[in-house]
Design a protein around this motif. Structure first.
Motif, PDB file in Angstrom:
ATOM      1  N   THR A 108       0.845  -1.185   0.000  1.00 51.77           N
ATOM      2  CA  THR A 108       0.000   0.000   0.000  1.00 51.77           C
ATOM      3  C   THR A 108       0.878   1.232   0.000  1.00 51.77           C
ATOM      4  O   THR A 108       2.066   1.184   0.359  1.00 51.77           O
ATOM      5  CB  THR A 108      -0.934   0.037   1.224  1.00 51.77           C
ATOM      6  OG1 THR A 108      -0.127   0.055   2.411  1.00 51.77           O
ATOM      7  CG2 THR A 108      -1.859  -1.171   1.242  1.00 51.77           C
ATOM      8  N   GLY A 109       0.283   2.353  -0.422  1.00 59.30           N
ATOM      9  CA  GLY A 109       1.030   3.597  -0.440  1.00 59.30           C
ATOM     10  C   GLY A 109       0.118   4.771  -0.709  1.00 59.30           C
ATOM     11  O   GLY A 109      -1.109   4.678  -0.557  1.00 59.30           O
ATOM     12  N   THR A 110       0.719   5.864  -1.168  1.00 58.66           N
ATOM     13  CA  THR A 110      -0.018   7.094  -1.422  1.00 58.66           C
ATOM     14  C   THR A 110       0.342   7.632  -2.798  1.00 58.66           C
ATOM     15  O   THR A 110       1.526   7.638  -3.186  1.00 58.66           O
ATOM     16  CB  THR A 110       0.313   8.162  -0.364  1.00 58.66           C
ATOM     17  OG1 THR A 110      -0.023   7.657   0.925  1.00 58.66           O
ATOM     18  CG2 THR A 110      -0.471   9.440  -0.634  1.00 58.66           C
ATOM     19  N   LEU A 111      -0.683   8.067  -3.501  1.00 59.71           N
ATOM     20  CA  LEU A 111      -0.489   8.719  -4.794  1.00 59.71           C
ATOM     21  C   LEU A 111      -0.886  10.174  -4.640  1.00 59.71           C
ATOM     22  O   LEU A 111      -1.998  10.471  -4.195  1.00 59.71           O
ATOM     23  CB  LEU A 111      -1.336   8.044  -5.875  1.00 59.71           C
ATOM     24  CG  LEU A 111      -1.251   8.647  -7.282  1.00 59.71           C
ATOM     25  CD1 LEU A 111       0.145   8.453  -7.868  1.00 59.71           C
ATOM     26  CD2 LEU A 111      -2.298   8.015  -8.196  1.00 59.71           C
ATOM     27  N   SER A 112       0.014  11.078  -5.013  1.00 61.52           N
ATOM     28  CA  SER A 112      -0.242  12.504  -4.846  1.00 61.52           C
ATOM     29  C   SER A 112      -0.101  13.221  -6.182  1.00 61.52           C
ATOM     30  O   SER A 112       0.754  12.869  -7.008  1.00 61.52           O
ATOM     31  CB  SER A 112       0.735  13.115  -3.844  1.00 61.52           C
ATOM     32  OG  SER A 112       0.657  12.464  -2.594  1.00 61.52           O
ATOM     33  N   ALA A 113      -0.954  14.256  -6.377  1.00 64.73           N
ATOM     34  CA  ALA A 113      -0.880  15.079  -7.591  1.00 64.73           C
ATOM     35  C   ALA A 113      -1.673  16.351  -7.374  1.00 64.73           C
ATOM     36  O   ALA A 113      -2.805  16.302  -6.860  1.00 64.73           O
ATOM     37  CB  ALA A 113      -1.428  14.327  -8.794  1.00 64.73           C
ATOM     38  N   GLY A 114      -1.111  17.491  -7.730  1.00 65.38           N
ATOM     39  CA  GLY A 114      -1.841  18.745  -7.693  1.00 65.38           C
ATOM     40  C   GLY A 114      -2.433  19.075  -6.347  1.00 65.38           C
ATOM     41  O   GLY A 114      -3.541  19.627  -6.269  1.00 65.38           O
ATOM     42  N   GLY A 115      -1.732  18.752  -5.275  1.00 70.15           N
ATOM     43  CA  GLY A 115      -2.230  19.045  -3.940  1.00 70.15           C
ATOM     44  C   GLY A 115      -3.249  18.049  -3.430  1.00 70.15           C
ATOM     45  O   GLY A 115      -3.821  18.234  -2.354  1.00 70.15           O
ATOM     46  N   VAL A 116      -3.500  16.971  -4.191  1.00 66.02           N
ATOM     47  CA  VAL A 116      -4.458  15.946  -3.798  1.00 66.02           C
ATOM     48  C   VAL A 116      -3.708  14.648  -3.559  1.00 66.02           C
ATOM     49  O   VAL A 116      -2.778  14.309  -4.303  1.00 66.02           O
ATOM     50  CB  VAL A 116      -5.533  15.741  -4.883  1.00 66.02           C
ATOM     51  CG1 VAL A 116      -6.530  14.671  -4.468  1.00 66.02           C
ATOM     52  CG2 VAL A 116      -6.237  17.058  -5.177  1.00 66.02           C
ATOM     53  N   SER A 117      -4.101  13.911  -2.535  1.00 66.78           N
ATOM     54  CA  SER A 117      -3.494  12.615  -2.254  1.00 66.78           C
ATOM     55  C   SER A 117      -4.580  11.576  -2.048  1.00 66.78           C
ATOM     56  O   SER A 117      -5.637  11.870  -1.468  1.00 66.78           O
ATOM     57  CB  SER A 117      -2.602  12.678  -1.010  1.00 66.78           C
ATOM     58  OG  SER A 117      -1.521  13.558  -1.212  1.00 66.78           O
ATOM     59  N   LYS A 145      -3.872  -0.492  -9.911  1.00 69.11           N
ATOM     60  CA  LYS A 145      -4.405   0.674 -10.585  1.00 69.11           C
ATOM     61  C   LYS A 145      -4.906   1.672  -9.548  1.00 69.11           C
ATOM     62  O   LYS A 145      -5.279   1.289  -8.434  1.00 69.11           O
ATOM     63  CB  LYS A 145      -5.541   0.289 -11.536  1.00 69.11           C
ATOM     64  CG  LYS A 145      -5.082  -0.512 -12.751  1.00 69.11           C
ATOM     65  CD  LYS A 145      -6.220  -0.731 -13.736  1.00 69.11           C
ATOM     66  CE  LYS A 145      -5.739  -1.477 -14.973  1.00 69.11           C
ATOM     67  NZ  LYS A 145      -4.717  -0.708 -15.736  1.00 69.11           N
ATOM     68  N   ALA A 146      -4.911   2.938  -9.958  1.00 67.19           N
ATOM     69  CA  ALA A 146      -5.402   3.987  -9.071  1.00 67.19           C
ATOM     70  C   ALA A 146      -5.957   5.111  -9.917  1.00 67.19           C
ATOM     71  O   ALA A 146      -5.587   5.283 -11.085  1.00 67.19           O
ATOM     72  CB  ALA A 146      -4.277   4.502  -8.180  1.00 67.19           C
ATOM     73  N   VAL A 147      -6.860   5.870  -9.318  1.00 67.65           N
ATOM     74  CA  VAL A 147      -7.465   7.016  -9.987  1.00 67.65           C
ATOM     75  C   VAL A 147      -7.383   8.205  -9.042  1.00 67.65           C
ATOM     76  O   VAL A 147      -7.669   8.076  -7.839  1.00 67.65           O
ATOM     77  CB  VAL A 147      -8.931   6.745 -10.357  1.00 67.65           C
ATOM     78  CG1 VAL A 147      -9.577   7.999 -10.904  1.00 67.65           C
ATOM     79  CG2 VAL A 147      -9.030   5.607 -11.361  1.00 67.65           C
ATOM     80  N   ILE A 148      -6.974   9.357  -9.585  1.00 65.59           N
ATOM     81  CA  ILE A 148      -6.912  10.560  -8.773  1.00 65.59           C
ATOM     82  C   ILE A 148      -7.472  11.715  -9.594  1.00 65.59           C
ATOM     83  O   ILE A 148      -7.144  11.879 -10.773  1.00 65.59           O
ATOM     84  CB  ILE A 148      -5.467  10.847  -8.309  1.00 65.59           C
ATOM     85  CG1 ILE A 148      -5.450  12.032  -7.349  1.00 65.59           C
ATOM     86  CG2 ILE A 148      -4.528  11.046  -9.478  1.00 65.59           C
ATOM     87  CD1 ILE A 148      -4.096  12.197  -6.643  1.00 65.59           C
ATOM     88  N   ASP A 149      -8.360  12.496  -9.004  1.00 63.61           N
ATOM     89  CA  ASP A 149      -8.976  13.649  -9.660  1.00 63.61           C
ATOM     90  C   ASP A 149      -8.280  14.925  -9.194  1.00 63.61           C
ATOM     91  O   ASP A 149      -8.201  15.197  -7.985  1.00 63.61           O
ATOM     92  CB  ASP A 149     -10.467  13.707  -9.341  1.00 63.61           C
ATOM     93  CG  ASP A 149     -11.226  12.568  -9.999  1.00 63.61           C
ATOM     94  OD1 ASP A 149     -11.205  12.493 -11.236  1.00 63.61           O
ATOM     95  OD2 ASP A 149     -11.817  11.743  -9.269  1.00 63.61           O
ATOM     96  N   VAL A 150      -7.816  15.691 -10.168  1.00 59.18           N
ATOM     97  CA  VAL A 150      -7.029  16.890  -9.868  1.00 59.18           C
ATOM     98  C   VAL A 150      -7.805  18.116 -10.328  1.00 59.18           C
ATOM     99  O   VAL A 150      -8.166  18.217 -11.509  1.00 59.18           O
ATOM    100  CB  VAL A 150      -5.666  16.833 -10.567  1.00 59.18           C
ATOM    101  CG1 VAL A 150      -4.849  18.083 -10.246  1.00 59.18           C
ATOM    102  CG2 VAL A 150      -4.909  15.579 -10.164  1.00 59.18           C
ATOM    103  N   PRO A 151      -8.086  19.066  -9.463  1.00 65.17           N
ATOM    104  CA  PRO A 151      -8.777  20.298  -9.893  1.00 65.17           C
ATOM    105  C   PRO A 151      -7.906  21.098 -10.872  1.00 65.17           C
ATOM    106  O   PRO A 151      -6.690  21.209 -10.693  1.00 65.17           O
ATOM    107  CB  PRO A 151      -8.976  21.059  -8.580  1.00 65.17           C
ATOM    108  CG  PRO A 151      -8.811  20.041  -7.497  1.00 65.17           C
ATOM    109  CD  PRO A 151      -7.836  19.030  -8.009  1.00 65.17           C
ATOM    110  N   MET A 152      -8.546  21.663 -11.894  1.00 66.70           N
ATOM    111  CA  MET A 152      -7.858  22.501 -12.879  1.00 66.70           C
ATOM    112  C   MET A 152      -8.670  23.779 -13.079  1.00 66.70           C
ATOM    113  O   MET A 152      -9.188  24.059 -14.159  1.00 66.70           O
ATOM    114  CB  MET A 152      -7.710  21.749 -14.212  1.00 66.70           C
ATOM    115  CG  MET A 152      -7.036  20.390 -14.124  1.00 66.70           C
ATOM    116  SD  MET A 152      -5.301  20.481 -13.674  1.00 66.70           S
ATOM    117  CE  MET A 152      -4.610  21.319 -15.092  1.00 66.70           C
ATOM    118  N   PRO A 153      -8.819  24.581 -12.028  1.00 67.00           N
ATOM    119  CA  PRO A 153      -9.765  25.711 -12.084  1.00 67.00           C
ATOM    120  C   PRO A 153      -9.372  26.794 -13.074  1.00 67.00           C
ATOM    121  O   PRO A 153     -10.233  27.517 -13.581  1.00 67.00           O
ATOM    122  CB  PRO A 153      -9.748  26.248 -10.646  1.00 67.00           C
ATOM    123  CG  PRO A 153      -8.407  25.819 -10.103  1.00 67.00           C
ATOM    124  CD  PRO A 153      -8.133  24.484 -10.732  1.00 67.00           C
TER     125      PRO A 153
END
Length: 992
Positions: A277-286, A297-305
């Motif tokens: 197990t671990g952590t996936l981080s992107a754009g201030g989201v983890s 597999k993993a999915v991460i949603d990153v805001p792009m305002p």
């Protein structure tokens, strides 16, 4: 040797590394994977480059595997530079008459049996007529080897080998261990070398560039010699990279414009054999993630305002930094993408909610200096910059896919791409080719899927075989798996309806050829009715397939460019890592020699210019017909630049080096090939002074926004550019799209001098957009011009008698009862080329001595234009080969560059004390009474003959003319192709 025998890949592990939704994988037969899916390409920061000298050996008999070449040091005295290819570094076979090129078009694969090519089969002077030949040729196995040093800092890390672009099958050995195999034509070859101890290792690469099975069509641009794609080597990045044992194997970004966010779908690789197990981080989201023994597999949603939508007008790129941490995972990955969305709406393509019109050129992968495609962004920026300067916004890659540099350059410049999966193939009933297609689609989308410029994807060019049953499934599955682009199952040929429940067509868009192109839509018409027939009542966007293809005569100055010396508009790197240029202009040399033999080489520049101007006129008509077709979503030229193979198709406005030919500029071409094009519907181009010119004006506008308060103006200019008439149309707002009416133009032509040529100009003041059309005006009241001292006759006996008496004769040569198609003129130039299509037209236009007194009353330039086209139907050129080569022609048809006959439609000479003018145009009383252009030409010629200026410089004896008369309409028999054999493939007829 197949991958399955050496390192089987389970379906589970394959899908775990695919990085794209698994719906598309349902098409895979389990036993038909040819290699494991390529691994992700981490950034090059910290990579170890392997560029430099490698040990090298050819393996002509494919003995190296059994002899364990990979387990021993190859000959240290035989080296090759990588990145590079063997053919340009002195390796491979000299070109001989029977070199087995990978090609099937034109249908003269055994060209060396044809008598006209015998001089070019001699060792030391082998020149190939149907392609620009490689400097050397080699199909088979070659071995590349070097020592690699794994640094101490990589202890415990997973090592990956990246070969950016190679062909076709690669087998990788570290020491005596086979690591794996790969045979992709569309994407990098990546290999997981595992955890290597920090020390020196022996790295050996076996490359086989033979034609592999299942059988590819030999004209597919990824495999063919037609554009030089049979090289053996490795180009682009060759490097080692290190990651943690658990790493980001792939990351695909799916923008959501409405939500102003981006979803990143990540595949996690794992070499530890243990779950974690671990952590996936992107754009201030983890987000927390986990992986199994085979990965996860993993999915991460990153805001792009604040991200703006990407397009040709706003090519703004976004960047996301991903980090995977925890356990044995410590991996960073940078992902670049564009916020954009493409979909269809009825017959329209919508990009970011706005209607898209594609203006693309074809590219077949021709790189004459290097052979291999450029892998640097700078070169691709030059190529794309040239395309944009000529008004284009896209490029279709015919049966091949370019390296990543092309996508990167297109992303940055705002340019739309439609690659294809390396195929121009027949699909077998057992699904072998379909499995390859899906394998290549996986690789292509994984390697380049984040590039916003990858707007469309084609399965293959013009498929054959069982494609209608198989490709709809390919399109459906990939659309579900990755909806970031549009898909077409076959460029130029698609699966007919029904394609499935409720779907008339499988493809998102159709790339349509005949009948929705060609002269049927010229002169103010369009292709709407043809498209409705093609669509069968359904709504689906259509793009014009390979439009144009009208040839121009070659300027043999291009031969010097193949030497690799000098500066090139598109190739700043010259010959790259080779010692010599890859291609030699054998086909151009044969053309040039033929022109010299027939006595027309001195006219080369004039022939190239005149034929080119006629080519431009035809391209203008065809493009404008497409723009007037309201439901068309664009077009793909074939081509902005010349094509080197398949007989040599000189269909470009630019030469094969992306450089201007000197007869049209980018600004002139952009008048009718641009984001915004003023248009008219004007059926006639020939008028008389008792007529009124009436035209309806409209516009095709696909700029970034509507145009407000535009007041179109029109002018009629004389040949000196002076405006003689003008007017304006109602002020209006111009919306995006085609077919918006702007009003009607009406001009009373009785006020203009005649005969004369004029230009009708339609301007959008203040916008920079303008277009113009030439028309010709002749006096009203057609009549047959005569002069007291000029005999106009179609009787040779009558003409002889007048000449013997020292008189002047205009001899109307007439038309033979059974005209030879090999001498009959046509109203448009050669389509593609005559070697490929020996039964099609031979004509490239007319070369006119436009300053000659005989044409003083018939306004013309040096080239064929539509006033001449009015006279061409049912006319036959006179074969002048039997007469003196010193004889000059007033009007000279331009013959195919493979035949180069001296032809004429109008010439003069002195015969004894008599003076003779001979024409093959129909200038009879009947023709002059019916056609204003015929009446004007006859009057111009007769007036010249009646004047003191009629002093022919060339003399012919009556006996010469007597001998020539019976053969003047006889064409020499030229054998174009030996009898067809099994090595000749016909487009669309390939079966497996």
């Amino acid at each position: 040797m197949t991958y399955q025998k050496k390192q089987p890949v389970s379906r589970r592990s394959f899908l775990a590394t695919a990085g794209i939704a698994t719906a598309a994988m349902a098409l895979y037969p389990k036993n038909m994977l040819f290699a494991k899916a390529i691994e992700a390409q981490p950034p090059s920061d910290g990579a170890i480059t392997l560029a430099g000298n490698w040990r090298f050996a050819l393996d002509r008999t494919d003995a190296g595997v059994k002899a364990n070449w990979f387990a021993k040091v190859l000959n240290t005295e035989t080296n090759i530079a990588l990145p590079g290819i063997l053919q340009t570094q002195g390796f491979g076979d000299e070109i001989t008459a029977d070199t087995k090129f990978v090609a099937a078009l034109p249908r003269d694969m055994r060209w060396y049996l044809l008598p006209q090519y015998k001089p070019y089969t001699v060792p030391g002077n082998v020149q190939v007529p149907y392609l620009s030949q490689p400097v050397r040729h080699y199909l088979g196995v070659a071995w590349y080897q070097r020592d690699i040093e794994i640094p101490a800092g990589w202890a415990g890390k997973r090592v990956e080998l990246l070969l950016e672009r190679t062909r076709w099958q690669t087998d990788i050995y570290v020491g005596d261990k086979l690591i794996g195999s790969n045979r992709s034509l569309v994407a990098p070859h990546d290999f997981d070398l595992g955890v290597l101890k920090p020390r020196k290792h022996l790295l050996t690469i076996r490359i086989d560039n033979s034609m592999l099975s299942p059988t590819y069509r030999p004209d597919g641009h990824a495999v063919s010699d037609g554009e030089g794609s049979t090289w053996n080597g490795i180009v682009g990045r060759i490097e080692l990279l290190a990651t943690s044992p658990v790493w980001i194997a792939d990351a695909q970004v799916f923008p959501n414009l409405a939500a102003k966010s981006a979803q990143v779908r990540v595949s996690i690789g794992n070499t530890t054999g243990k779950a974690g197990t671990g952590t996936l981080s992107a754009g201030g989201v983890s987000v927390p993630v986990k992986w199994e023994e085979a990965g996860g597999k993993a999915v991460i949603d990153v805001p792009m305002p604040d991200a703006r939508a990407w397009s040709e007008f706003t090519p703004e790129l976004q960047h996301i930094s991903l980090k995977l941490s925890g356990g044995q995972a410590d991996h960073d990955k940078q992902v670049t993408f564009g916020m954009r969305e493409i979909k269809t709406d009825g017959n329209r393509i919508l990009l970011n909610g706005e209607q898209l019109q594609l203006r693309a050129t074809h590219d077949g992968g021709g790189f004459p200096l290097t052979g291999y495609p450029a892998t640097d962004v700078a070169t691709w920026k030059k190529i794309i910059g040239i395309c944009k300067a000529w008004g284009l916004n896209g490029m279709r890659f015919h049966s091949w896919c370019p390296p990543e540099a092309a996508f990167t350059a297109s992303d940055e410049l705002g340019f739309y791409l439609q690659p294809e999966c390396g195929m121009w193939n027949a699909f077998d009933a057992d699904g072998k080719m379909l499995a390859v297609l899906n394998d290549e689609t996986t690789r292509l989308l994984k390697a380049y899927g984040n590039h916003p410029s990858l707007l469309m994807l084609g399965a293959t060019n013009e498929p054959a075989g069982n494609y209608a049953k198989q490709l709809p499934g390919w399109e459906k599955a990939w659309k579900e798996a990755d909806p970031r682009r549009l898909y077409t199952d076959g460029t130029g040929r698609w699966a007919p309806p029904p394609a499935g429940a409720g779907t008339p067509f499988a493809a998102d868009f159709l790339v349509t050829g005949s009948p929705a192109r060609g002269p049927r839509g010229w002169f103010g018409s369009d292709y709407e009715e043809s498209l409705n027939t093609i669509r069968r009542g359904a709504n689906v966007p259509c793009i014009g397939h390979e439009i144009g293809q009208y040839c121009a005569y070659p300027d043999f100055g291009i031969i010097e460019k193949f030497a690799g010396k000098g500066k090139y508009a598109a190739f700043p790197g010259g010959i790259g890592w080779g010692k010599v240029p890859y291609m030699q202009p054998g086909n151009y040399i044969i053309m040039r020699d033929s022109a010299r033999t027939h006595g027309i080489l001195a006219q080369n520049k004039a022939l190239a210019h005149a034929s080119g101007r006629f080519q431009v006129a035809c391209y203008k008509e065809e493009i404008e017909a497409l723009l007037r077709t309201k439901s068309y979503s664009g077009y793909e030229l074939l081509d902005l630049h010349d094509y080197l193979g398949q007989g040599g198709a000189l269909i470009g406005l630019l030469d094969a080096f992306w450089e201007e030919k000197g007869y049209v500029t980018a600004n002139e071409f952009k008048r009718f090939n641009n984001t915004t094009v003023p248009l008219i519907r004007l059926k006639e181009r020939i008028f008389t002074t008792d007529q009124t010119l009436t035209a309806s004006a409209e516009v095709a506008h696909y700029g970034p926004a509507p145009l407000s308060s535009v007041t179109p103006t029109w002018r009629i200019l004389n040949s000196a550019g002076k405006a003689l008439m003008n007017g304006s149309l109602p002020t209006s707002n111009i919306a995006r799209g085609s077919g918006q009416s702007l009003g009607n133009i009406s001009a009373d032509l009785s006020k203009l001098p005649a005969p004369a040529s004029y230009s009708l100009v339609l301007d959008f003041p203040g916008t920079g957009f303008s277009n113009q059309w030439t028309f010709w005006l002749y006096p009203a009241g057609n009549k047959s011009e005569t002069a007291p001292d000029v005999l106009v006759s179609s009787s040779w006996d009558e003409a002889k008698a007048r000449l013997a008496a020292g008189g002047k004769v205009l001899f109307l040569s007439g038309t033979p009862e059974k005209p030879s198609s090999d001498l009959a003129l046509t109203t448009s130039p050669i389509f593609w080329n005559r070697l490929m299509n020996p039964n099609r037209t031979w004509m490239l236009g007319l070369l006119n001595d436009f300053k000659h007194g005989a044409l003083a009353g018939f306004p013309t330039g040096d080239n064929c234009d539509f006033q001449w086209v009015n006279l061409l139907p049912k006319t036959v050129a006179m074969n002048m080969e039997a007469l003196s080569p010193a004889l000059n022609f007033v009007v000279q048809p331009i013959d195919d560059w493979n035949r180069n006959l001296r032809l004429s439609m109008l010439f003069e000479c002195q015969v004894g004390n008599g003076k003779l003018m001979v024409t093959s145009f129909d200038l009879s009383d009947n023709a002059a009474g019916q056609k204003p252009a015929a009446a004007a030409l006859r009057k111009s010629v007769v007036n010249y003959m009646a004047s003191a200026k009629f002093k022919p410089q060339n003399k012919l004896a009556m006996s010469e003319l007597e001998a020539w008369m019976p053969i003047r309409y006889v064409a020499p028999v030229i054998l174009n192709s030996p009898p067809a054999t099994s090595d000749v493939a016909d487009p669309g007829q390939v079966k497996q």
